[in-house]
Design a protein around this motif. Structure first.
Motif, PDB file in Angstrom:
ATOM      1  N   ARG A  19     -25.750   5.983  59.483  1.00 39.41           N
ATOM      2  CA  ARG A  19     -24.689   5.892  58.721  1.00 39.41           C
ATOM      3  C   ARG A  19     -24.636   4.320  58.096  1.00 39.41           C
ATOM      4  O   ARG A  19     -23.624   3.753  57.916  1.00 39.41           O
ATOM      5  CB  ARG A  19     -23.125   6.210  59.144  1.00 39.41           C
ATOM      6  CG  ARG A  19     -23.349   7.880  59.293  1.00 39.41           C
ATOM      7  CD  ARG A  19     -22.006   8.310  59.837  1.00 39.41           C
ATOM      8  NE  ARG A  19     -22.063   9.873  59.826  1.00 39.41           N
ATOM      9  CZ  ARG A  19     -21.113  10.497  60.708  1.00 39.41           C
ATOM     10  NH1 ARG A  19     -20.198  10.045  61.231  1.00 39.41           N
ATOM     11  NH2 ARG A  19     -21.157  11.794  60.526  1.00 39.41           N
ATOM     12  N   THR A 235     -13.681   8.020  58.836  1.00 40.65           N
ATOM     13  CA  THR A 235     -14.305   6.810  58.650  1.00 40.65           C
ATOM     14  C   THR A 235     -13.161   5.918  58.055  1.00 40.65           C
ATOM     15  O   THR A 235     -12.312   6.328  57.046  1.00 40.65           O
ATOM     16  CB  THR A 235     -15.524   6.797  57.653  1.00 40.65           C
ATOM     17  OG1 THR A 235     -16.565   7.578  58.150  1.00 40.65           O
ATOM     18  CG2 THR A 235     -15.876   5.507  57.389  1.00 40.65           C
ATOM     19  N   THR A 236     -12.962   4.590  58.406  1.00 38.35           N
ATOM     20  CA  THR A 236     -11.930   3.626  57.894  1.00 38.35           C
ATOM     21  C   THR A 236     -12.652   2.394  57.576  1.00 38.35           C
ATOM     22  O   THR A 236     -13.244   1.690  58.492  1.00 38.35           O
ATOM     23  CB  THR A 236     -11.056   3.511  59.096  1.00 38.35           C
ATOM     24  OG1 THR A 236     -11.522   3.190  60.377  1.00 38.35           O
ATOM     25  CG2 THR A 236     -10.013   4.611  59.327  1.00 38.35           C
ATOM     26  N   ALA A 306     -17.951  11.237  57.783  1.00 36.63           N
ATOM     27  CA  ALA A 306     -18.413  10.138  56.709  1.00 36.63           C
ATOM     28  C   ALA A 306     -18.302  10.697  55.348  1.00 36.63           C
ATOM     29  O   ALA A 306     -18.905   9.853  54.474  1.00 36.63           O
ATOM     30  CB  ALA A 306     -19.584   9.445  57.179  1.00 36.63           C
ATOM     31  N   TRP A 309     -13.493   8.531  53.198  1.00 40.74           N
ATOM     32  CA  TRP A 309     -13.086   7.331  53.946  1.00 40.74           C
ATOM     33  C   TRP A 309     -11.734   6.889  53.525  1.00 40.74           C
ATOM     34  O   TRP A 309     -11.384   7.126  52.428  1.00 40.74           O
ATOM     35  CB  TRP A 309     -13.986   5.928  53.422  1.00 40.74           C
ATOM     36  CG  TRP A 309     -15.421   6.445  53.750  1.00 40.74           C
ATOM     37  CD1 TRP A 309     -16.034   7.285  54.524  1.00 40.74           C
ATOM     38  CD2 TRP A 309     -16.624   5.456  53.245  1.00 40.74           C
ATOM     39  NE1 TRP A 309     -17.490   7.312  54.321  1.00 40.74           N
ATOM     40  CE2 TRP A 309     -17.944   6.213  53.557  1.00 40.74           C
ATOM     41  CE3 TRP A 309     -16.468   4.409  52.443  1.00 40.74           C
ATOM     42  CZ2 TRP A 309     -18.975   5.541  53.286  1.00 40.74           C
ATOM     43  CZ3 TRP A 309     -17.842   3.935  52.153  1.00 40.74           C
ATOM     44  CH2 TRP A 309     -19.061   4.484  52.292  1.00 40.74           C
ATOM     45  N   SER A 335     -14.168   5.320  62.772  1.00 40.00           N
ATOM     46  CA  SER A 335     -15.394   4.585  62.955  1.00 40.00           C
ATOM     47  C   SER A 335     -15.850   4.046  61.509  1.00 40.00           C
ATOM     48  O   SER A 335     -15.063   4.342  60.385  1.00 40.00           O
ATOM     49  CB  SER A 335     -16.326   5.519  63.366  1.00 40.00           C
ATOM     50  OG  SER A 335     -16.693   6.399  62.429  1.00 40.00           O
ATOM     51  N   ASP A 336     -16.554   3.012  61.660  1.00 42.50           N
ATOM     52  CA  ASP A 336     -17.210   2.332  60.546  1.00 42.50           C
ATOM     53  C   ASP A 336     -18.453   1.809  61.130  1.00 42.50           C
ATOM     54  O   ASP A 336     -18.685   1.563  62.144  1.00 42.50           O
ATOM     55  CB  ASP A 336     -16.383   1.509  59.787  1.00 42.50           C
ATOM     56  CG  ASP A 336     -16.724   1.347  58.305  1.00 42.50           C
ATOM     57  OD1 ASP A 336     -17.719   2.086  57.572  1.00 42.50           O
ATOM     58  OD2 ASP A 336     -16.669   0.331  57.666  1.00 42.50           O
ATOM     59  N   THR A 337     -19.412   1.288  60.026  1.00 40.18           N
ATOM     60  CA  THR A 337     -20.579   0.652  60.473  1.00 40.18           C
ATOM     61  C   THR A 337     -20.544  -0.461  59.724  1.00 40.18           C
ATOM     62  O   THR A 337     -19.815  -0.970  58.838  1.00 40.18           O
ATOM     63  CB  THR A 337     -21.847   1.287  59.843  1.00 40.18           C
ATOM     64  OG1 THR A 337     -21.663   1.610  58.560  1.00 40.18           O
ATOM     65  CG2 THR A 337     -21.795   2.773  60.769  1.00 40.18           C
ATOM     66  N   TYR A 339     -21.482  -0.553  63.852  1.00 39.26           N
ATOM     67  CA  TYR A 339     -20.482  -0.149  64.647  1.00 39.26           C
ATOM     68  C   TYR A 339     -19.787  -1.061  65.373  1.00 39.26           C
ATOM     69  O   TYR A 339     -18.605  -1.032  66.003  1.00 39.26           O
ATOM     70  CB  TYR A 339     -21.253   0.996  65.407  1.00 39.26           C
ATOM     71  CG  TYR A 339     -21.401   2.287  64.923  1.00 39.26           C
ATOM     72  CD1 TYR A 339     -20.592   3.183  64.650  1.00 39.26           C
ATOM     73  CD2 TYR A 339     -22.684   2.729  64.443  1.00 39.26           C
ATOM     74  CE1 TYR A 339     -20.544   4.504  63.993  1.00 39.26           C
ATOM     75  CE2 TYR A 339     -22.946   3.852  63.806  1.00 39.26           C
ATOM     76  CZ  TYR A 339     -21.844   4.605  63.570  1.00 39.26           C
ATOM     77  OH  TYR A 339     -21.982   6.048  63.042  1.00 39.26           O
TER      78      TYR A 339
END
Length: 357
Positions: A19, A235-236, A306, A309, A335-337, A339
Motif C-alpha cells: 500500500r 485508512t486515515t 484502503a 480513506w 492505518s496509513d503508510t 506504516y
C-alpha cells in the motif's frame, strides 16, 4: 457504552511496498515486525491487526513472537476456518492467551484467498459461511466448557476439553472474536456468533443501515451471547492541517493512478465480494462523502480497508470517527503508510482527541 478500542494494522508481509509503504528492507523479519509492534505500543495503540494470506508469514506464529517481545500489545490474529480445525485453534489460542496474560484477539476470515494452495475445498459462499458459523460456535464452547461433543456438517469433536483455558480478566473471560462480511450470509454469522462485526469505510448512512439490519438479525437468530459490538477498519490520512492532508491524499492517489495496472492485479477475487463491491460503488456517489470520506482510491486499485480513506487534520478525522462512534462503533482499526511513521503520527495526534470524548 463500552470504552472504545483503538488498534493499528501491521501488514505481515515479506514483500516491501505494501500500500505504498517505502520501507525497502526488514519485512518478514522478527526485528522489523517487533519494531512495528513496539512503536504501536509506545504511541497509544492497544495492539494491531496482523494481515493474513497464503504466501505471507503465518499470522499465528508472528502473533506469538510479537506477544513475547511486547508488554501491552494485543495481536488481532486473522485466521481462516479452512486452514485451522476449531479444536486445534482453540487450544493454540488459549495457550497464547495464557502466556500473554489475556492479550489475544481473533479475526475470523471467510473470504477466499488461494484455498487450493493449502488444501481447502470449501469455496462456495454458502458452505464457507456455514462452516465459519460452526467454527465460531465450537471455539466459544471449547474455551468455556469441558467435555465438548459436537457433530456438525463441517466439524466434529467428541469429549473435548481445552487446557489451559484462556486467561480470564475482569473485562473478559476469553479472546474477543471479530468477524467481517457484508453479504446476507456473513451478517447472519455475525448476528449469531461473533463478538464484533467489522465494517470497512462506508459512509455513515450505510453503516447505520447495516447496524440496524444486524440488530434485527440478532433477534431473528435468537442470539445467545452478549449484544453484538461493531468496529471500523479504515485508512486515515492525517496531517497537521486539512490542506496538507488533502494534498498528501491526492498525491498518493496520483501515484496509484500511475501504477493502476500493476496495483489492480493485487485485488484478485476481492472484487466479487459484497463488501468490496459496496465500497467500489461509492465512487458513483461522489469523490468525497460525509465530511471527509475519500472514495477516489477505489478507482485506482485501492482494496479492502484502503478503498476509502478518511482525510484531514487530526480534528477533522477525529470528528469523522466520533460520528461513527455515535452510531455505535466501539472498535477502531486504523492505518496509513508509511506504516512506522504513521503509527507515530496518528497515535500521537489523533488518539488523544478520540480519548477526550
Amino acid at each position: 457504552m463500552m470504552t472504545p478500542q483503538f488498534l493499528w494494522y501491521i501488514p505481515n508481509t515479506v514483500q516491501p511496498g505494501h500500500r505504498g509503504d517505502d520501507t525497502t528492507s526488514g519485512w518478514g523479519s522478527i526485528e522489523y515486525s517487533t519494531e512495528l509492534a513496539r512503536t504501536a505500543e509506545a504511541h497509544g495503540w492497544g495492539g494491531a491487526l496482523l494481515g493474513t494470506g497464503w504466501g505471507r508469514p503465518d499470522t499465528f506464529t508472528v502473533a506469538t513472537a510479537l506477544a513475547a517481545r511486547t508488554t501491552t500489545f494485543k495481536p488481532l490474529i486473522a485466521v481462516r476456518p479452512g486452514y485451522w480445525q476449531p479444536a486445534n485453534f482453540a487450544s493454540a489460542a488459549a495457550t497464547l492467551d495464557q502466556l500473554s496474560r489475556g492479550r489475544v484477539l481473533v479475526n475470523i476470515v471467510s473470504g477466499l484467498d488461494t484455498p487450493a494452495a493449502y488444501g481447502d475445498t470449501t469455496v462456495e459462499p454458502a458452505a464457507r459461511y456455514a462452516r465459519t458459523q460452526e467454527f465460531l460456535y465450537l471455539v466459544r464452547r471449547l474455551w468455556t466448557e469441558e467435555n465438548v461433543t459436537f457433530h456438525g456438517d463441517h466439524f466434529q469433536v467428541t469429549d473435548s476439553t481445552v487446557s489451559p483455558r484462556p486467561y480470564a480478566t475482569a473485562e473478559r473471560a476469553r479472546p474477543t472474536l471479530y468477524f467481517g462480511g457484508a453479504s446476507e450470509a456473513a451478517e447472519r454469522v455475525s448476528a449469531a456468533e461473533a463478538d464484533v462485526q467489522l465494517f470497512w469505510g462506508e459512509p455513515l448512512d450505510g453503516i447505520a443501515e447495516r447496524i440496524a439490519r444486524l440488530e434485527e438479525l440478532s433477534e431473528q437468530v435468537e442470539r445467545r451471547h452478549a449484544p453484538l459490538e461493531y468496529g471500523l477498519r479504515i485508512t486515515t490520512v492525517v496531517r497537521d492541517t486539512t490542506e496538507e492532508a488533502w494534498r498528501a491524499a491526492e498525491e498518493k492517489v496520483a501515484k496509484m493512478a500511475a501504477d493502476a495496472g500493476e496495483i489492480d492485479t493485487w485485488m484478485g477475487n476481492r472484487r466479487t465480494a459484497v463488501g468490496q463491491r459496496r465500497l467500489l460503488d461509492l465512487t458513483e456517489r461522489g469523490e468525497v462523502l460525509d465530511t471527509c470520506l475519500y472514495t477516489a482510491p477505489g478507482r485506482f486499485g485501492g482494496g479492502g480497508a484502503a478503498t476509502t480513506w478518511l482525510v484531514g487534520s487530526p480534528d477533522d478525522v477525529a470528528a469523522a470517527l466520533n460520528a461513527y462512534r455515535a452510531l455505535g462503533i466501539t472498535h477502531f482499526v486504523l492505518s496509513d503508510t508509511p506504516y512506522k511513521e504513521e503509527t507515530r503520527r496518528i497515535g500521537d495526534q489523533l488518539l488523544p482527541r478520540l480519548r477526550e470524548v
